[in-house]
Design an enzyme around this catalytic site. Structure first.
Site, PDB file in Angstrom:
ATOM      1  N   LYS A 156       1.646   1.385   1.897  1.00  0.00           N
ATOM      2  CA  LYS A 156       2.235   0.250   1.187  1.00  0.00           C
ATOM      3  C   LYS A 156       3.027   0.725  -0.042  1.00  0.00           C
ATOM      4  O   LYS A 156       3.977   1.457   0.127  1.00  0.00           O
ATOM      5  CB  LYS A 156       1.129  -0.744   0.819  1.00  0.00           C
ATOM      6  CG  LYS A 156       0.132  -1.011   1.961  1.00  0.00           C
ATOM      7  CD  LYS A 156       0.766  -1.735   3.143  1.00  0.00           C
ATOM      8  CE  LYS A 156      -0.138  -1.743   4.389  1.00  0.00           C
ATOM      9  NZ  LYS A 156      -1.493  -2.267   4.188  1.00  0.00           N
ATOM     10  N   TYR A 186      -9.307  -6.931   3.366  1.00  0.00           N
ATOM     11  CA  TYR A 186      -8.251  -6.627   4.339  1.00  0.00           C
ATOM     12  C   TYR A 186      -8.779  -6.785   5.774  1.00  0.00           C
ATOM     13  O   TYR A 186      -9.904  -6.369   6.078  1.00  0.00           O
ATOM     14  CB  TYR A 186      -7.753  -5.190   4.104  1.00  0.00           C
ATOM     15  CG  TYR A 186      -6.744  -4.733   5.108  1.00  0.00           C
ATOM     16  CD1 TYR A 186      -5.441  -5.231   5.104  1.00  0.00           C
ATOM     17  CD2 TYR A 186      -7.079  -3.801   6.088  1.00  0.00           C
ATOM     18  CE1 TYR A 186      -4.517  -4.819   6.041  1.00  0.00           C
ATOM     19  CE2 TYR A 186      -6.155  -3.378   7.028  1.00  0.00           C
ATOM     20  CZ  TYR A 186      -4.878  -3.886   7.001  1.00  0.00           C
ATOM     21  OH  TYR A 186      -3.958  -3.478   7.932  1.00  0.00           O
ATOM     22  N   ARG A 195      -6.731  21.610   9.044  1.00  0.00           N
ATOM     23  CA  ARG A 195      -7.657  20.471   8.929  1.00  0.00           C
ATOM     24  C   ARG A 195      -8.496  20.611   7.657  1.00  0.00           C
ATOM     25  O   ARG A 195      -8.753  19.645   6.958  1.00  0.00           O
ATOM     26  CB  ARG A 195      -8.562  20.348  10.162  1.00  0.00           C
ATOM     27  CG  ARG A 195      -9.710  19.352   9.961  1.00  0.00           C
ATOM     28  CD  ARG A 195     -10.339  18.816  11.245  1.00  0.00           C
ATOM     29  NE  ARG A 195     -10.559  19.829  12.243  1.00  0.00           N
ATOM     30  CZ  ARG A 195     -11.500  20.787  12.179  1.00  0.00           C
ATOM     31  NH1 ARG A 195     -12.329  20.834  11.165  1.00  0.00           N
ATOM     32  NH2 ARG A 195     -11.608  21.677  13.144  1.00  0.00           N
ATOM     33  N   ASP A 245     -10.594  -0.768  -3.239  1.00  0.00           N
ATOM     34  CA  ASP A 245      -9.335  -0.608  -2.507  1.00  0.00           C
ATOM     35  C   ASP A 245      -8.237  -1.047  -3.474  1.00  0.00           C
ATOM     36  O   ASP A 245      -8.105  -2.224  -3.790  1.00  0.00           O
ATOM     37  CB  ASP A 245      -9.364  -1.488  -1.244  1.00  0.00           C
ATOM     38  CG  ASP A 245      -8.071  -1.390  -0.428  1.00  0.00           C
ATOM     39  OD1 ASP A 245      -7.020  -1.048  -1.006  1.00  0.00           O
ATOM     40  OD2 ASP A 245      -8.117  -1.686   0.781  1.00  0.00           O
TER      41      ASP A 245
END
Ligand SMILES: *Cc1c(COP(=O)(O)O)cnc(C)c1O
Length: 384
Positions: free
Chosen positions: A200, A103, A51, A175
């Protein structure tokens, strides 16, 4: 020749950790391990728990930092995970100014989750710098941009907003999912943090969910690292490897898809049974000049209005080549219906206000031959 002098396409293949130091293997090994042995308790290993740090994820994080020209990169389980982790830089009582056609998932996060934590949002038309300035409040802490916006591809002047944000002591965030660093590098335009849904174009094959962030300063890098570890929003080793696999071909994919997207936008514009066509490369696009100033291309997403929800649904049931699906940025073309898919969580009146009509479709152009894609759309349009 130093890494800095190399061209972007070369950096995509030679980013520093592309060859395994230990064995010379041609790709980064997948370190599928949650924890790391302390050979010497007084001299702990570089990575002690996945982590907090994993060598495969680290290679990806260094990779995106090189591509965006930032100080340090971070990889998350999804794009929303990158976005929500970054918003944790804010505290209760803070206010943030956000692109109005943001978005859908980011809209939901801000209006139904962060709002409960007393983080307040004003949505503005970011193409209008005066509107951005007018939204400033005493408790404003950040400005969040998405350009081109989704799905109507409005263009925000990144440099102008970032400059104003700096002047006011606000954090600026972009973004960059639609453009990728291949076309647009916001940190070079003065932005503080760049975010990606790597699901994407960066991944590019509709087979992995991932998010990325890149910090433009050491101070922000430290804070993002603390949040990523503290929230536990990391990307796993397998997915980190798969994402790097996809990213190596980013330039080839983007260049091919963009040539096709331009042809598609021209073809759609020439038809009199199609309403508005949204593509920043079209001569009449109001943001074209700004786009050309801050990016080296127009991208591979074209939105268009077929006139009615009825006709949109008919077309969606008649096309044979594109995936009819949520998402974008893949080797295969993807045709989306924002009103019922990505923006279904937005109230109908808000959607209408933002130009997301019932006849609006979003075409993410893949690597098929464009003549076949156009012929397929033509037959679907003729019958609807
Ligand atoms: C898809 C997308 C997101 C969310 O990313 P996920 O990987 O689906 O969580 C955020 N921003 C933009 C612009 C997107 O297209």
């Amino acid at each position: 020749m130093s890494g800095q002098e190399r061209k972007f396409d070369t950096k995509l293949l030679h980013f520093g950790t592309e060859v395994d130091e230990a064995t010379g293997a041609s790709s980064v090994p997948i370190y599928q391990a949650s924890t790391f042995h302390h050979h010497d308790i007084f001299n702990p290993p570089v990575h002690d728990y996945s982590r907090s740090g994993n060598p495969t994820r680290q290679a990806l994080e260094d990779y995106i930092a090189v591509l965006e020209g930032g100080v340090r990169g971070f990889a998350y389980s999804t794009g929303m995970s990158a976005i929500s982790s970054t918003f944790m830089l804010l505290s209760a009582g803070d206010h943030i100014i956000v692109t109005e056609d943001v978005y859908g998932g980011t809209y939901r996060l801000l209006t139904t989750i962060l709002s409960r934590m007393n983080i307040e949002t004003t949505f503005v038309d970011m193409t209008d710098l005066d509107a951005v300035k007018a939204a400033l409040k005493p408790n404003t802490k950040a400005v969040y941009m998405e350009t081109p916006s989704n799905p109507t591809l409005k263009i925000t002047d990144i440099g102008a907003v970032a400059e104003w944000a700096k002047e006011k002591g606000l954090l600026s965030i972009v973004d960059n999912t639609f453009m990728t660093p291949y076309y647009q590098r916001p940190l070079e335009l003065g932005v503080d943090i760049v975010l990606h849904s790597a699901t994407k174009f960066l991944g590019g094959h509709s087979d992995v969910l991932a998010g990325l962030a890149v910090a433009g300063s050491e101070e922000l890098a430290k804070q993002l690292k603390y949040l990523q570890n503290g929230l536990g929003t990391v990307l796993g080793a397998q997915d980190s490897w798969l994402l790097m696999r996809g990213m190596k071909t980013l330039a080839a994919r983007m260049a091919h898809s963009e040539i096709s997207a331009r042809k598609l936008a021209d073809w759609l514009s020439s038809r009199d049974d199609i309403g508005a066509v949204y593509y920043p490369g079209l001569p009449e696009h109001p943001g074209r000049e700004v786009q050309e100033k801050q990016s080296t291309g127009y991208g591979a997403v074209v939105s268009f209005d077929v006139g009615s929800g009825e006709r949109a649904k008919q077309l969606l049931s008649r096309v044979k080549l594109p995936l009819v699906a949520v998402s974008l940025g893949a080797v295969e073309s993807i045709l989306s219906y924002p009103a019922m898919m990505s923006h279904a969580s937005m109230p109908a009146e808000v959607r209408a206000e933002r130009g997301i009509t019932d006849g609006l479709l979003r075409f993410s152009v893949g690597l098929e031959d464009i003549d076949d894609l156009i012929a397929d759309l033509e037959q679907a349009l003729q019958n609807s």
